[in-house]
Design a protein around this motif. Structure first.
Motif: not given
Length: 458
Positions: A20-46
């Motif tokens: 259950x994620x913060x500041x989120x209407x979880x129903x949105x994720x029926x259409x809004x993608x959940x983005x799994x981040x596995x690594x960070x590099x400087x100003x970037x997320x992968x």
């Protein structure tokens, strides 16, 4: 088709089964993608599929020197091999001591005592309780109220939410909250036609004076976000308001609480926003960038005078009995020390000023956009106010969620932009390059064009 266990789809599916994620209407994720981040590099997320996202909001305004910063990571690893945690009642350790010494050194003069907590909302709770308790210890138990600014946001625990004025967060829980006195914000966007930011600040100080004349006898403190009201829409105001507020708080014997949780550590162009008004608050709350985005930690700095109001024999009952299990956590203190060391060793603020100048140049053409009412900037924080009508400043209806369309466009084009309603903003890590800023701005502009040109979600 077999879906790899480590793919975006597989991880998102597992996430949505339990989390259950913060500041989120979880129903949105029926259409809004959940983005799994596995690594960070400087100003970037992968993400898990290898896609890269330029972090335009420093992962909720916490990251200063880049994801997986090797210098901070090495300090964390070294500390983890030495001491991970110890009770902070009756015990101490070197990282906490050195961090307190460094915070006292770099913050405005007179802030000589440091109380640790573990997140921004907790720091606000500490400051509110400490202010009230100070007055109680001084024989002024009638002081039980606080003054906050309209449009303010200070966190989402009950005390912090009590002194916040963003209806989205506050309205549901209003029956549980303290009721503050609200003073009109010096927000430059809400000024009268032809009124300068400094003139707005002067007028709003007059209104604050009236409020204090009526209520100072029952008021513990005035709490403000110096220079930028962040979660309230990145609303910005002139430093002279802080100068005048310090004088008013002194005149009417109320405390001045500076919530620098989001704006501290270089965001506004100076190390702390209060420096631009040359003021020392009675309490300064710090978090977010304090650890460079690595670990949760917050600190409340206050004066020796306030500390001494609690210093008495045990039986006097004046001790400040507030605690967190992870108070003064050595891991967090160590990474905070390394973060502050980067400020000492590198020309961070000078480089930020150049980046801020470049960002301002890139955003300038948006001032003429027919659906942009304001482009505003304070240091490394910039914001674009989207409206349905430029002349009247009539906003888009909230239900149309134009900002969400900008967010989705950003994800599709390799950028993390998370607007506040219809306010598109930038608060990138300090390691961002001018070319990366160009990419962020170009992506945001294209997202804005898409969002204002349609009336429903894509």
């Amino acid at each position: 088709m077999i879906i790899p266990a480590s793919s975006n789809v597989a991880l998102a599916t597992r996430d949505l089964k339990h989390l259950w994620h913060p500041c989120t209407q979880m129903h949105d994720h029926e259409s809004v993608p959940m983005v799994p981040i596995v690594r960070g590099d400087g100003a970037w997320l992968i993400d898990a599929d290898g896609r890269r996202y330029l972090d335009g909001i420093s992962s909720w305004w916490t990251n200063l020197f880049g994801h997986a910063n090797p210098r901070i990571a090495a300090a964390l690893a070294e500390q983890a091999r030495t001491l991970e945690h110890v009770i902070f009642a009756g015990f101490t350790h070197q990282p906490a001591i050195e961090l307190a010494e460094e915070l006292v050194r770099i913050t405005p003069p007179g802030l000589d005592r440091v109380f640790y907590a573990d997140n921004g909302s907790a720091a606000i709770e500490v400051a509110l309780k400490m202010s009230f308790h100070y007055w109680l210890n001084q024989g002024h138990g009638e002081k039980t109220r606080f003054i906050a600014l309209t449009g303010s946001y200070h966190g989402e625990t009950l005390g912090a939410l009590s002194v916040s004025d963003v209806a989205l967060y506050r309205k549901t829980y209003a029956p549980l909250l303290l009721t503050p006195f609200l003073a009109p914000s010096p927000d430059a966007y809400e000024g009268e036609p032809g009124e300068s930011p400094e003139q707005i600040a002067t007028r709003r100080l007059g209104e604050m004076r009236v409020l204090l004349e009526r209520h100072a006898h029952e008021t513990c403190a005035v709490i403000v976000e110096p220079l930028v009201q962040c979660a309230g829409g990145m609303r910005m105001y002139h430093p002279s308001y802080l100068t005048g507020l310090r004088a008013l708080c002194d005149e009417f014997a109320v405390h001045f609480i500076a919530d620098e949780i989001a704006v501290g550590f270089g965001r506004t162009g100076t190390l702390f926003a209060c420096e631009q008004a040359n003021v020392t608050p009675d309490f300064m709350c710090l978090s977010k960038g304090l650890t460079g985005g690595f670990l949760p930690l917050s600190a409340v700095l206050t004066t020796t005078g306030i500390y001494e109001a609690f210093y008495a024999e045990y039986n006097a009952g004046k001790a400040f009995l507030h605690s967190h299990s992870y108070t003064g956590n050595p891991l967090a203190c160590r990474v905070a020390l390394e973060t502050l060391a980067i400020f000492r060793d590198e020309p961070v603020l000078e480089r930020n000023r150049q980046l801020a100048k470049h960002l301002a140049t890139r955003l300038e053409p948006l001032r003429d956009h027919p659906h942009v009412a304001d482009v505003r900037q304070t240091g490394m924080i910039a914001a674009i106010e989207l409206v349905a009508d430029k002349v009247s400043r009539r906003p888009f209806p909230a239900v149309e969620r134009r900002g969400l369309q900008v967010y989705l466009h950003g994800l599709q084009h390799g950028a993390l932009l998370r607007p506040l309603g219809n306010v598109v903003y930038f608060m990138p890590p300090y390691v961002v390059t001018e070319q990366e800023l160009d990419q962020l701005v170009d992506t945001a502009i294209a997202g804005i064009e898409q969002a204002v040109g349609s009336t429903s979600l894509p």
